[in-house]
Write a protein that holds these residues in place. Structure first.
Motif, mmCIF file in Angstrom:
data_model
loop_
_atom_site.group_PDB
_atom_site.id
_atom_site.type_symbol
_atom_site.label_atom_id
_atom_site.label_comp_id
_atom_site.label_asym_id
_atom_site.label_seq_id
_atom_site.Cartn_x
_atom_site.Cartn_y
_atom_site.Cartn_z
ATOM 1 N N ALA A 25 54.860 47.472 31.047
ATOM 2 C CA ALA A 25 54.065 47.043 30.094
ATOM 3 C C ALA A 25 54.941 47.523 28.685
ATOM 4 O O ALA A 25 54.944 46.813 27.528
ATOM 5 C CB ALA A 25 52.906 47.540 30.123
ATOM 6 N N GLY A 26 55.401 48.685 28.727
ATOM 7 C CA GLY A 26 55.742 49.607 27.709
ATOM 8 C C GLY A 26 56.956 48.978 27.230
ATOM 9 O O GLY A 26 57.439 48.964 26.366
ATOM 10 N N GLU A 27 57.318 48.970 28.673
ATOM 11 C CA GLU A 27 58.750 48.524 28.842
ATOM 12 C C GLU A 27 59.242 46.627 27.774
ATOM 13 O O GLU A 27 60.059 46.455 26.977
ATOM 14 C CB GLU A 27 60.086 48.320 29.761
ATOM 15 C CG GLU A 27 59.954 49.547 29.994
ATOM 16 C CD GLU A 27 60.419 49.657 31.967
ATOM 17 O OE1 GLU A 27 60.939 48.791 32.034
ATOM 18 O OE2 GLU A 27 60.915 50.765 32.625
ATOM 19 N N LYS A 30 58.593 46.899 24.176
ATOM 20 C CA LYS A 30 59.583 47.452 23.980
ATOM 21 C C LYS A 30 60.785 46.489 23.655
ATOM 22 O O LYS A 30 61.700 46.212 22.439
ATOM 23 C CB LYS A 30 60.511 48.540 24.176
ATOM 24 C CG LYS A 30 61.464 49.490 23.880
ATOM 25 C CD LYS A 30 62.051 50.022 24.867
ATOM 26 C CE LYS A 30 61.277 52.035 25.025
ATOM 27 N NZ LYS A 30 62.052 52.220 25.548
ATOM 28 N N ALA A 31 61.063 46.102 24.013
ATOM 29 C CA ALA A 31 62.301 44.538 24.531
ATOM 30 C C ALA A 31 61.451 43.639 23.549
ATOM 31 O O ALA A 31 61.951 43.282 22.806
ATOM 32 C CB ALA A 31 61.951 43.825 25.691
ATOM 33 N N ALA A 32 60.465 43.212 23.160
ATOM 34 C CA ALA A 32 59.732 42.371 22.118
ATOM 35 C C ALA A 32 60.091 42.498 21.128
ATOM 36 O O ALA A 32 60.457 41.915 20.061
ATOM 37 C CB ALA A 32 58.233 41.987 22.629
ATOM 38 N N MET A 33 58.878 44.027 20.423
ATOM 39 C CA MET A 33 59.901 44.536 19.540
ATOM 40 C C MET A 33 61.771 44.166 19.170
ATOM 41 O O MET A 33 61.547 44.171 18.027
ATOM 42 C CB MET A 33 59.718 46.389 19.187
ATOM 43 C CG MET A 33 58.320 45.498 19.539
ATOM 44 S SD MET A 33 56.787 44.957 17.704
ATOM 45 C CE MET A 33 57.246 46.529 16.349
ATOM 46 N N ALA A 37 62.738 42.744 15.711
ATOM 47 C CA ALA A 37 63.475 43.450 14.852
ATOM 48 C C ALA A 37 64.820 42.888 14.750
ATOM 49 O O ALA A 37 65.285 42.147 13.525
ATOM 50 C CB ALA A 37 63.975 44.822 15.514
ATOM 51 N N ASP A 38 65.709 42.012 15.317
ATOM 52 C CA ASP A 38 67.009 41.671 15.489
ATOM 53 C C ASP A 38 67.044 40.619 14.981
ATOM 54 O O ASP A 38 67.780 39.880 14.392
ATOM 55 C CB ASP A 38 66.903 41.235 17.020
ATOM 56 C CG ASP A 38 67.947 42.249 17.563
ATOM 57 O OD1 ASP A 38 68.137 43.490 16.981
ATOM 58 O OD2 ASP A 38 68.270 42.082 19.085
ATOM 59 N N ARG A 39 65.765 39.904 14.940
ATOM 60 C CA ARG A 39 65.129 38.595 14.708
ATOM 61 C C ARG A 39 64.911 38.625 13.253
ATOM 62 O O ARG A 39 65.396 37.596 12.383
ATOM 63 C CB ARG A 39 64.052 37.274 15.286
ATOM 64 C CG ARG A 39 63.946 36.159 14.644
ATOM 65 C CD ARG A 39 62.573 34.844 15.306
ATOM 66 N NE ARG A 39 62.829 35.241 16.693
ATOM 67 C CZ ARG A 39 61.790 35.816 17.564
ATOM 68 N NH1 ARG A 39 60.470 36.102 17.370
ATOM 69 N NH2 ARG A 39 61.676 35.404 18.989
#
Length: 86
Positions: A25-27, A30-33, A37-39
């Motif tokens: 869930a943490g990974e 992190k991927a979602a954040m 941020a890239d968007r």
């Protein structure tokens, strides 16, 4: 001798499963954040540092060219000094 306690074995398995689930869930978070941020950066239409440095170098070169042209023009249009002919 070791005693086997089924309750403790099940608790250890449950804890291990919970830890791996929390890590996954943490990974995922992190991927979602990172994606968000890239968007956000893409929407802001930001300029990269190397592009800014290239523009600064180009502007410095253009300023040198303008200064050279101004000094050449000033040398051509310089009025004659009347005291120099005496």
């Amino acid at each position: 001798m070791q005693s086997q306690n089924p309750f403790l074995d099940e608790m250890a398995k449950l804890t291990s499963s919970a830890m791996s689930l929390a890590q996954a869930a943490g990974e995922e978070a992190k991927a979602a954040m990172r994606s968000q941020a890239d968007r956000f950066v893409a929407d802001m239409d930001l300029v990269r540092r190397d592009e800014i440095d290239a523009l600064k170098a180009e502007i410095a070169a253009l300023r040198e060219d303008v200064a050279a042209l101004k000094s050449a023009k000033a040398a051509r249009t310089k009025p004659a000094d009347p005291a120099a002919g005496i």
